[in-house]
Scaffold this motif. Structure first.
Motif, short mmCIF file in Angstrom:
data_model
loop_
_atom_site.label_atom_id
_atom_site.label_comp_id
_atom_site.label_asym_id
_atom_site.label_seq_id
_atom_site.Cartn_x
_atom_site.Cartn_y
_atom_site.Cartn_z
N UNK A 521 45.81 81.32 29.27
CA UNK A 521 46.46 82.46 28.61
C UNK A 521 45.72 83.77 28.84
N UNK A 522 44.40 83.77 28.70
CA UNK A 522 43.63 85.01 28.82
C UNK A 522 43.67 85.51 30.26
N UNK A 523 43.36 84.64 31.21
CA UNK A 523 43.33 85.06 32.61
C UNK A 523 44.71 85.52 33.09
N UNK A 524 45.75 84.82 32.66
CA UNK A 524 47.10 85.19 33.10
C UNK A 524 47.49 86.57 32.57
N UNK A 525 47.14 86.84 31.33
CA UNK A 525 47.48 88.16 30.77
C UNK A 525 46.69 89.27 31.44
N UNK A 526 45.47 88.97 31.89
CA UNK A 526 44.71 89.99 32.62
C UNK A 526 45.43 90.37 33.91
N UNK A 527 45.92 89.34 34.61
CA UNK A 527 46.63 89.60 35.87
C UNK A 527 47.90 90.40 35.63
N UNK A 528 48.65 90.05 34.59
CA UNK A 528 49.88 90.78 34.28
C UNK A 528 49.58 92.24 33.92
N UNK A 529 48.52 92.44 33.12
CA UNK A 529 48.19 93.80 32.70
C UNK A 529 47.73 94.65 33.89
N UNK A 530 46.92 94.08 34.74
CA UNK A 530 46.45 94.85 35.90
C UNK A 530 47.62 95.18 36.83
N UNK A 559 40.72 92.28 24.41
CA UNK A 559 39.31 92.62 24.55
C UNK A 559 38.90 92.63 26.02
N UNK A 560 39.35 91.62 26.77
CA UNK A 560 39.02 91.57 28.19
C UNK A 560 39.72 92.69 28.95
N UNK A 561 40.98 92.96 28.63
CA UNK A 561 41.73 94.00 29.33
C UNK A 561 41.16 95.38 29.10
N UNK A 562 40.51 95.57 27.95
CA UNK A 562 39.95 96.89 27.63
C UNK A 562 38.74 97.23 28.49
N UNK A 566 33.22 91.09 29.60
CA UNK A 566 33.47 90.42 30.88
C UNK A 566 34.53 89.35 30.68
N UNK A 567 35.44 89.26 31.63
CA UNK A 567 36.51 88.27 31.51
C UNK A 567 35.94 86.87 31.39
N UNK A 568 34.88 86.59 32.13
CA UNK A 568 34.29 85.24 32.09
C UNK A 568 33.79 84.89 30.69
N UNK A 569 33.16 85.87 30.01
CA UNK A 569 32.66 85.61 28.65
C UNK A 569 33.80 85.40 27.67
#
Length: 680
Positions: A521-530, A559-562, A566-569
């Motif tokens: 969920x987190x990684x996928x939303x990062x890709x969508x937001x970018x 938090x990661x998108x902001x 770090x996305x990994x953390x």
């Protein structure tokens, strides 16, 4: 469902927290010629208060002798002060009894969860809390002012009450004037830093025998006693601090309560309590201290609170801060003059505060507001499990509530306070498992409250749906308007459009749990937001942009998108949370994330609705998350303050032209929030 697998029960909606505040003798001018309306109210509880007091003072069966009317006032100076103290206390306690009695007879819940008082009002608080009997309370109230004045003057006038109290004075005080000349009561007013500077300078220049702080009213006001002999020099000295202004609060006086010089009077009052067999017990309701921060919850605490009237600084600022920490729904001044309401407002108390005097014009609005909100909450509790559809009775309950808010500033503030709590708990908690109609009714309330100035709430109009729309391309790019769907008084559904061009607007990107993508969920939303930032850069150039999440996963993705973490953390913390590992693992993952925080590229919105710009703000929330037990608890506890958050984007499809509609919502403060669509 919490991460450890335990399900929480739904929070009680009909939770009332009422605090009572009793005014001090500074309000006594408002008590002249009160008449017998309270004693004649027909309330058994009021009559019992007067009967117990009359019995304690030696005239059983004649409660009318305690009425604040001219014919009851004795002739001697100290006898007058003794009568005023006793009658003031009895009227205060009787008011509280009258309010509880009237509410109970009307089936209105009004439980007091704390009491406090300004100076002398702490005695009434002790009685109302159950720590003192009415009889013992009235004995203290009758003796207090004469005792202070006898010690101040250093001589015993030829009055019975003077001789009664003088016997308790320590030998060292007999024949010695504690107050050799009158003192001015001066308020110093200014910003906190300026006040601190002038108080520091005064402390270095004048001994307490000449200038002494006796009341810390608020962050912007401190009251001091100034000896008459140094008043001209004091005026010249404070003139050197133009940022602080002075105000004389009353005529010069020898009555110096809350003064360090009265430590001997404290000992005398202590002796008086013992000599008269006055007993303190543990209060059934806590008393908020007026001589410092905190609650008085034992018999000894309350006794010390009463003794503090003599020689400890009145800490009104701390009293209000403690009250605020109790998170009350309502604070009631149980007395006349509204000085306590003013004190609460001057100290920035957000809870609604109202004065209750026992008359119909203060009783009806107060109880009506409580009853209407309680009625709506009762309807919501029925809807939670019933599966019933919304009907006329639900909408009528809302109409009655909004008619109240349109006619009463107090009613509006009280409704806001009570319903805000419910919305925070129910709309933004970790689970939404009530019946659909439950949330529908809350959404209608939110929309109507948000647009109460745009529709005729007094005439019965309710807002079923609200959409803020903006055209980004075409003939008139940037045009903003609001579409409202209304339910009018006759039950007809009508649409209305409002011009909202002047309303401040922000872009809020919303993240939440992605169905079917639990692990990613987190990684996928990062890709969508970018991808969104890359494909639609104009959105982020034209608007102030904020990021927010409606649940734990959404908050972590935001938090990661902001760029703050770090996305990994973030992914590591999400995995620990998702897999429900032990608390120690969760704490370690949270610590690693907090240690790597950086200033965000785009600000986050906290669950309390506050924009977060700094590492410290985000870290503080992270620490609070752990203190609260779990991230899920973090989110559900803090609630939401931004007025609405959803942003929906529709890209043009082939054949639709270049039209793209953005739906977003105002970031002004308030209750309203866009209801998340069921098919998101």
């Amino acid at each position: 469902m919490l991460p450890n697998g335990h399900r929480t029960s739904p929070p009680a909606l009909r939770r009332d927290r009422v605090a009572g505040v009793f005014p001090g003798l500074g309000s006594r001018a408002a008590y002249r010629n009160l008449g017998s309306h309270l004693l004649d109210s027909g309330s058994p509880a009021v009559l019992e208060v007067y009967r117990q007091a009359a019995r304690a003072l030696g005239f059983p069966g004649r409660p009318a002798k305690l009425l604040l009317v001219p014919e009851n006032v004795p002739t001697g100076k100290l006898a007058q002060q003794a009568f005023i103290g006793a009658a003031f206390l009895v009227h205060s306690v009787a008011l509280e009894a009258r309010l509880r009695d009237t509410a109970a007879k009307n089936g209105i819940p009004l439980p007091f969860t704390a009491y406090t008082g300004e100076s002398f009002g702490i005695i009434a608080s002790a009685v109302a809390s159950g720590a003192l009997s009415v009889g013992d309370g009235v004995k203290i109230a009758r003796a207090f002012t004469p005792l202070v004045l006898v010690a101040a003057d250093g001589e015993v006038p030829d009055e019975p009450v003077a001789r009664e109290v003088a016997v308790h004075l320590p030998d060292a005080l007999r024949g010695r004037r504690l107050v050799p000349e009158p003192f001015h009561v001066i308020a110093l007013k200014g910003d906190a830093d300026d006040l601190a500077a002038v108080l520091d300078a005064l402390g270095k220049t004048y001994p307490k025998a000449d200038v002494e702080v006796h009341k810390r009213y608020s962050d912007r006001q401190v009251n001091v006693y100034v000896r008459a002999g140094v008043k001209p020099d004091f005026d010249a000295f404070t003139a050197r601090f133009p940022a602080v202004r002075t105000e004389e609060l009353k005529k010069p006086t020898n009555f110096l309560a809350h003064s360090e010089r009265m430590s001997g009077v404290r000992a005398a009052l202590d002796r008086f309590l013992d000599a008269n067999g006055i007993v303190f017990t543990d209060p059934h309701t806590p008393v908020v201290s007026n001589h410092g921060a905190g609650l008085l919850t034992t018999a000894e605490d309350v006794r010390n609170g009463v003794l503090a009237l003599t020689d400890e600084v009145m800490a009104s600022r701390d009293t209000v801060a403690t009250l605020a920490g109790l998170d009350p729904d309502l604070v009631v001044e149980l007395g006349l003059g509204e000085k306590s309401v003013q004190l609460l407002n001057d100290n920035g108390l957000t809870a609604p505060a109202v004065a209750y005097t026992g008359t119909a014009d203060t009783t009806e609005p107060l109880l009506r507001a409580v009853k209407l909100v309680d009625g709506l909450l009762a309807a919501l509790e029925e809807l939670r499990e019933s599966g019933e559809r919304l009907g006329d009775r639900h909408f009528d309950a809302l109409r009655d509530l909004f008619r109240l808010t349109s006619a009463s500033p107090f009613g509006e503030k009280y409704v806001h306070q009570r319903m805000r709590r419910v919305i925070v708990d129910e709309m933004f908690g970790s689970g939404r498992d009530a019946a659909p109609a439950f949330y529908e009714l809350l959404e209608v309330f939110q929309h109507t409250y948000r647009h109460r100035g745009d529709v005729d709430v007094a005439g019965g109009e309710l807002v079923l749906r609200a959409r803020l729309k903006k055209r980004l391309t075409g003939d008139r790019p940037g045009q903003v308007h609001t579409e409202l769907r209304l339910l009018d008084r006759a039950g007809r559904v009508v649409d209305r459009s409002l011009d909202t061009a002047g309303e401040p607007e922000v872009l809020v990107v919303h993240f939440d749990r992605l169905a079917g993508h639990t692990r990613t969920a987190v990684a996928r939303q990062q890709a969508l937001f970018q991808a969104l930032r890359h494909d639609r850069p104009a959105l982020f150039r034209r608007n102030d942009c904020y990021l927010e999440g409606s649940d734990v996963v959404g908050w972590l993705a935001a938090l990661a998108a902001s760029g703050a973490a770090r996305v990994a953390d973030v992914v590591a913390l999400h995995d620990v949370y998702r897999e429900e590992r032990p608390d120690a693992d969760l704490a370690a993952a949270l610590d690693r994330l907090l240690a790597s925080l950086d200033r965000p590229d785009l600000p986050l919105i906290s669950p309390a609705g506050v924009p977060l710009w700094s590492v410290k703000d985000i870290a503080d929330l992270g620490c609070l998350a752990w203190v609260s037990g779990t991230l899920a608890r973090w989110f559900s506890v803090l609630g939401w303050g931004l007025e609405s958050c959803e942003t929906t984007l529709r890209w043009p499809r082939p054949g639709e032209g270049e039209t793209m509609v953005q739906r977003s919502w105002s970031a002004a403060s308030g209750l309203s929030r866009c209801p998340w669509p069921a098919n998101r």
